[in-house]
Design an enzyme around this catalytic site. Structure first.
Site, PDB file in Angstrom:
ATOM      1  N   HIS A 279       0.825  -1.209   0.000  1.00  0.00           N
ATOM      2  CA  HIS A 279       0.000   0.000   0.000  1.00  0.00           C
ATOM      3  C   HIS A 279       0.865   1.267   0.000  1.00  0.00           C
ATOM      4  O   HIS A 279       0.368   2.360  -0.242  1.00  0.00           O
ATOM      5  CB  HIS A 279      -0.900  -0.010   1.237  1.00  0.00           C
TER       6      HIS A 279
ATOM      7  N   ASN B 227      -7.009   6.246   4.359  1.00  0.00           N
ATOM      8  CA  ASN B 227      -8.405   6.644   4.133  1.00  0.00           C
ATOM      9  C   ASN B 227      -8.696   8.094   4.514  1.00  0.00           C
ATOM     10  O   ASN B 227      -9.816   8.549   4.344  1.00  0.00           O
ATOM     11  CB  ASN B 227      -9.363   5.692   4.856  1.00  0.00           C
TER      12      ASN B 227
ATOM     13  N   ASP C 182      -0.629   2.681  -5.239  1.00  0.00           N
ATOM     14  CA  ASP C 182      -0.604   1.264  -5.573  1.00  0.00           C
ATOM     15  C   ASP C 182      -1.886   0.908  -6.323  1.00  0.00           C
ATOM     16  O   ASP C 182      -2.940   1.468  -6.053  1.00  0.00           O
ATOM     17  CB  ASP C 182      -0.482   0.426  -4.297  1.00  0.00           C
TER      18      ASP C 182
ATOM     19  N   ASN D 280      -9.155   3.518  -1.043  1.00  0.00           N
ATOM     20  CA  ASN D 280      -9.640   4.458  -0.023  1.00  0.00           C
ATOM     21  C   ASN D 280      -8.908   5.794  -0.025  1.00  0.00           C
ATOM     22  O   ASN D 280      -9.494   6.821   0.306  1.00  0.00           O
ATOM     23  CB  ASN D 280      -9.586   3.818   1.370  1.00  0.00           C
TER      24      ASN D 280
END
Length: 194
Positions: free
Chosen positions: A21, A70, A95, A116
């Site tokens: 991520h 997020n 990513d 997110n």
């Protein structure tokens, strides 16, 4: 129109540093390290690591949100509003599950694809009309892994995947000067055919 803000997405903290991520952070870290005198520094008003630099003679901000993924829009929206940077002048590096490790794609606009970080940035900017540099990390199903997506993105890539992701980052770094000059079609062509 040229890119004035390059955002790398990731999660803060040592436990996330090597996870898939954080591919966006990896690219921005490499970019900052390649530019003379460019150091990302904590900027509390944007809750981010920030640097101002010059690429191809243009002033460019580099930003890594220190919020979790997020809530990335808080940092991106805050800096963009403060310096009057339009969405079309922003490149978000992230990513991408839908691309295999080693692939990198440049595009403007489009949905968040369930990402997110992108969802929150879109909400903060009030539009999807910003540039994205998508770094392929693969999908657990296409990589024959029995992992949930949320778990997959928060784990380190396997060694062969890491090598491919690093190659995609190197390819992407070569087009950043063109992106900063606003030569988007040339940058896209080079990235997608390299």
């Amino acid at each position: 129109m040229h890119i004035r803000l390059i955002v790398g997405l990731g999660n803060p903290g040592p436990e996330y540093e090597q996870t898939r991520h954080n591919a966006g952070f990896w690219l921005v870290d490499n970019l900052a390290n390649s530019l003379p005198g460019c150091h990302l520094q904590r900027e509390s008003r944007f809750n981010a690591m920030v640097a101002k630099t010059s690429i191809s003679g243009k002033d460019v901000w580099l930003l890594e949100p220190l919020t979790f993924m997020n809530r990335s829009g808080l940092s991106v929206g805050g800096l963009a509003r403060f310096f009057k940077i339009g969405p079309e002048e922003i490149l978000v590096v992230h990513d991408e599950l839908d691309l295999p490790p080693g692939a990198a794609k440049l595009k403007r606009g489009g949905s968040s694809g369930g990402h997110n970080g992108l969802k929150d940035i879109t909400a903060a900017l009030g539009t999807q009309d910003y540039w994205r540099l998508r770094l392929g990390i693969g999908h657990p199903r296409t990589l024959n892994l029995q992992q949930a997506v949320a778990d997959f993105v928060l784990h380190r890539p396997r060694r062969e995947e890491q090598t491919l992701i690093e190659e995609a980052i190197d390819k992407s770094l070569r087009i950043i000067p063109m992106v900063c000059e606003g030569k988007m079609s040339a940058a896209t062509t080079q990235l997608h055919t390299d």
